[in-house]
Design a protein around this motif. Sequence first.
Motif, mmCIF file in Angstrom:
data_model
loop_
_atom_site.group_PDB
_atom_site.id
_atom_site.type_symbol
_atom_site.label_atom_id
_atom_site.label_comp_id
_atom_site.label_asym_id
_atom_site.label_seq_id
_atom_site.Cartn_x
_atom_site.Cartn_y
_atom_site.Cartn_z
ATOM 1 N N GLU A 1 47.344 48.810 40.799
ATOM 2 C CA GLU A 1 46.906 50.166 41.131
ATOM 3 C C GLU A 1 45.383 50.232 41.147
ATOM 4 O O GLU A 1 44.709 49.627 40.318
ATOM 5 N N LYS A 2 44.831 50.973 42.076
ATOM 6 C CA LYS A 2 43.383 51.109 42.176
ATOM 7 C C LYS A 2 42.870 52.026 41.079
ATOM 8 O O LYS A 2 43.569 52.940 40.642
ATOM 9 N N ARG A 3 41.648 51.797 40.670
ATOM 10 C CA ARG A 3 41.077 52.593 39.593
ATOM 11 C C ARG A 3 39.585 52.805 39.822
ATOM 12 O O ARG A 3 38.912 51.973 40.423
ATOM 13 N N ILE A 4 39.101 53.925 39.326
ATOM 14 C CA ILE A 4 37.688 54.295 39.445
ATOM 15 C C ILE A 4 36.899 53.638 38.322
ATOM 16 O O ILE A 4 37.351 53.591 37.174
ATOM 17 N N GLY A 5 35.712 53.136 38.655
ATOM 18 C CA GLY A 5 34.837 52.552 37.644
ATOM 19 C C GLY A 5 35.049 51.062 37.485
ATOM 20 O O GLY A 5 35.582 50.383 38.362
ATOM 21 N N ASP A 6 34.616 50.545 36.339
ATOM 22 C CA ASP A 6 34.709 49.115 36.072
ATOM 23 C C ASP A 6 36.164 48.664 35.938
ATOM 24 O O ASP A 6 37.038 49.455 35.569
ATOM 25 N N ILE A 7 36.387 47.395 36.212
ATOM 26 C CA ILE A 7 37.692 46.774 36.023
ATOM 27 C C ILE A 7 37.656 46.002 34.713
ATOM 28 O O ILE A 7 36.748 45.192 34.494
ATOM 29 N N PRO A 8 38.607 46.213 33.811
ATOM 30 C CA PRO A 8 38.602 45.491 32.527
ATOM 31 C C PRO A 8 38.546 43.980 32.719
ATOM 32 O O PRO A 8 39.287 43.413 33.517
ATOM 33 N N GLY A 9 37.660 43.334 31.989
ATOM 34 C CA GLY A 9 37.547 41.885 32.040
ATOM 35 C C GLY A 9 36.592 41.355 33.089
ATOM 36 O O GLY A 9 36.386 40.138 33.176
ATOM 37 N N ILE A 10 36.006 42.235 33.912
ATOM 38 C CA ILE A 10 35.069 41.803 34.950
ATOM 39 C C ILE A 10 33.725 42.482 34.706
ATOM 40 O O ILE A 10 33.578 43.684 34.927
ATOM 41 N N LYS A 11 32.761 41.706 34.252
ATOM 42 C CA LYS A 11 31.455 42.246 33.915
ATOM 43 C C LYS A 11 30.498 42.104 35.092
ATOM 44 O O LYS A 11 30.742 41.350 36.028
ATOM 45 N N VAL A 12 29.410 42.851 35.026
ATOM 46 C CA VAL A 12 28.361 42.725 36.030
ATOM 47 C C VAL A 12 27.874 41.280 36.065
ATOM 48 O O VAL A 12 27.604 40.674 35.025
ATOM 49 N N GLY A 13 27.774 40.716 37.263
ATOM 50 C CA GLY A 13 27.385 39.324 37.423
ATOM 51 C C GLY A 13 28.559 38.399 37.670
ATOM 52 O O GLY A 13 28.352 37.226 38.008
#
Length: 688
Positions: free
Chosen positions: A186-198
Amino acid sequence: MVAQSLKCTETESEVFTRRVSARIKEKQRADKELLVRRRVLSDQKDVGGGGRGKSVKHCYKRARADKTVNGENANVELEKTHKGFEVVAEPMNRSLEATEAGVACTFEKSDHAKVKETLRLFNKYYLHFVQEEEKRCGKAEAERKASKASKSKKRAAPEDTKSKAKRPDLKAVSKMMETNEILYYEKRIGDIPGIKVGHQFYARAEMVAVGFHSHWLNGIDYMGQNYKKGHHFLGYTMTHGNSKSHLGLPSEYMNYTFPLAVAIVLSGMYEDDLDNAEDVVYTGQGGHDLTGNKRQIQDQKMERGNLALKNCVEQCVPVRVVRGHESKSSYTGRVYTYDGLYKVVQYWAEKGISGFTVYKYRLRRLEGQPILTTNQVHFSFGRVPQSVSEIRGLVCEDITGGQESLPIPATNLVDDPPVAPIGYKYCKSIQVEKNVKLPTNATGCSCKGHCVDPKICACAMLNGSDFPYVSRDGGRLIEAKDVVFECGPKCGCGPDCVNRTSQRGLKYRLEVFRTPKKGWAVRSWDFIPSGAPVCEYTGILVRTQDLDNVSENNYIFDIDCLQTMRGLGGRERRLRDVTVSTIISSGRPDDLKSETVPEFCIDAGSTGNIARFINHSCEPNLFVQCVLSSHHDIKLARVMLFAADNIPPLQELTYDYGYALDSVYGPDGKIKQMACYCGAADCRKRLF
């Protein structure tokens, strides 16, 4: 549902576990006594090691109790019953169950670990489909040569491999969709858990696999009108038979106007884009010439992704921004970096460079996020030196003394004064102790030049009538196996045969570097694709019984294929190879000697290669694979380290040493403990 083939694998493992459970119980007492004798460690610290001491390399410990499960078993779905329905959670959002000697324990993996497992599963499927493509192209090439040799106009034209080329990455992600193995469906707004910037993706399909961006081609990913209607829900799906129903719309979405954009990819495909890093002018979708020249051929419309970005402006909804760049080291030719959340602050329509109406969106990066890494997109931890003069902290230009085809420098920015690695002799190949007699060379296959047909190649038959490698990227192992049977000295094929992949020596530029707490460590200056061989663990091949009185040598590697197959400690549960499974289940005494104690081991204390410097991690990016080439004695298999993930340059290389907690005893018979400094999200905090 999880793929049927994976379920079958688990069943075989369970059957085998039941078969040997009695032996395991009988061994435990002897195992503990063995560890008391063998693993007596001194309190002496490694100079400059910051408290950890020497890197412990003893990988397969018989007294281990912390059993881990590989990605396949991690994807087994948990099913709950609720009012006549099955409530099925997302496959990777599970508690994993590990069982040892009948004792069950349950733990929840971190979000980072779930992302890593999903990408490993994607890469396995990807390489399987690469193999299918290579077979197809090889068959077409053989038909072309046969047609040319016969000079017969009546022969059917060979298949055009270019016009009918397949996309193994798209087939892999399609497979994951079919088997419900997308991490965040399912699509979600904002960051995805476990995926950091970079975070770096090496294919658009990888983003689809984890649910970061749901389409492999479209630049704008958005939540459609069906989210407003409640047809999608972040969490559980109720199934009954072949029908599905959803538990309703999350309350936080009730007041939104859809569609809503959740992510965009900046990859230079539109001529009107303007990227100033923190401030971006993004061109909407539609009216684009898909031939690759970036030109608009018609007006854009305020619909789909364009309307979704407009709604983000009006409702202050941030979007994830990914930048794509060309990369010669990436196996897809591009790399995609997550650069954080951006606010869509403005939109307007204007005549574009080609004279057609386009929609423009100004995005501004939200404050308080990690700094952008796009400018160093290939290097998560810095810039790779281009020459020896650029190497900071250089203490040795080549620790191999010219033995390897590529020099391996050593750097030290920790010690004052800086010191180089000492106390060992570098040796690129295994040295055999005088009292160890190697088996005679195996007969091998009768192939000529290259092994092509797995149905007639004797070595391929030992691997389940297939080749374990694909030739892409210089050779990659499709998935971990009980034992890999390679072609050897008596085979008719040449050194370039795909089934000799692990025998070609180092092909990546490696560096040994000093760390504050872990002693010496290893990293690569090159991108390493998953499944690629990194190095062999070399040293002196000795009988295990000859090392019983050695208490301070922490570079002993037991050659224990049988334990490897059972998945004890830090190893994956495998047991899929028919040939080896038959050997084990036959119960022949000679084949089961290492049930209690591995008969042979590799001592890299005084003599070894680059592998002796590779550290432990509770979330490693390498895995150990036993390989047989010159002979077929599993007690004397070669020990190879392969890439478990796509490894970016300058990321430390690590594998799991496989210790169980409380498995090492001191000279007084008491349990010894050593802290772990790997820094992984799921770090066990102790090495043993």
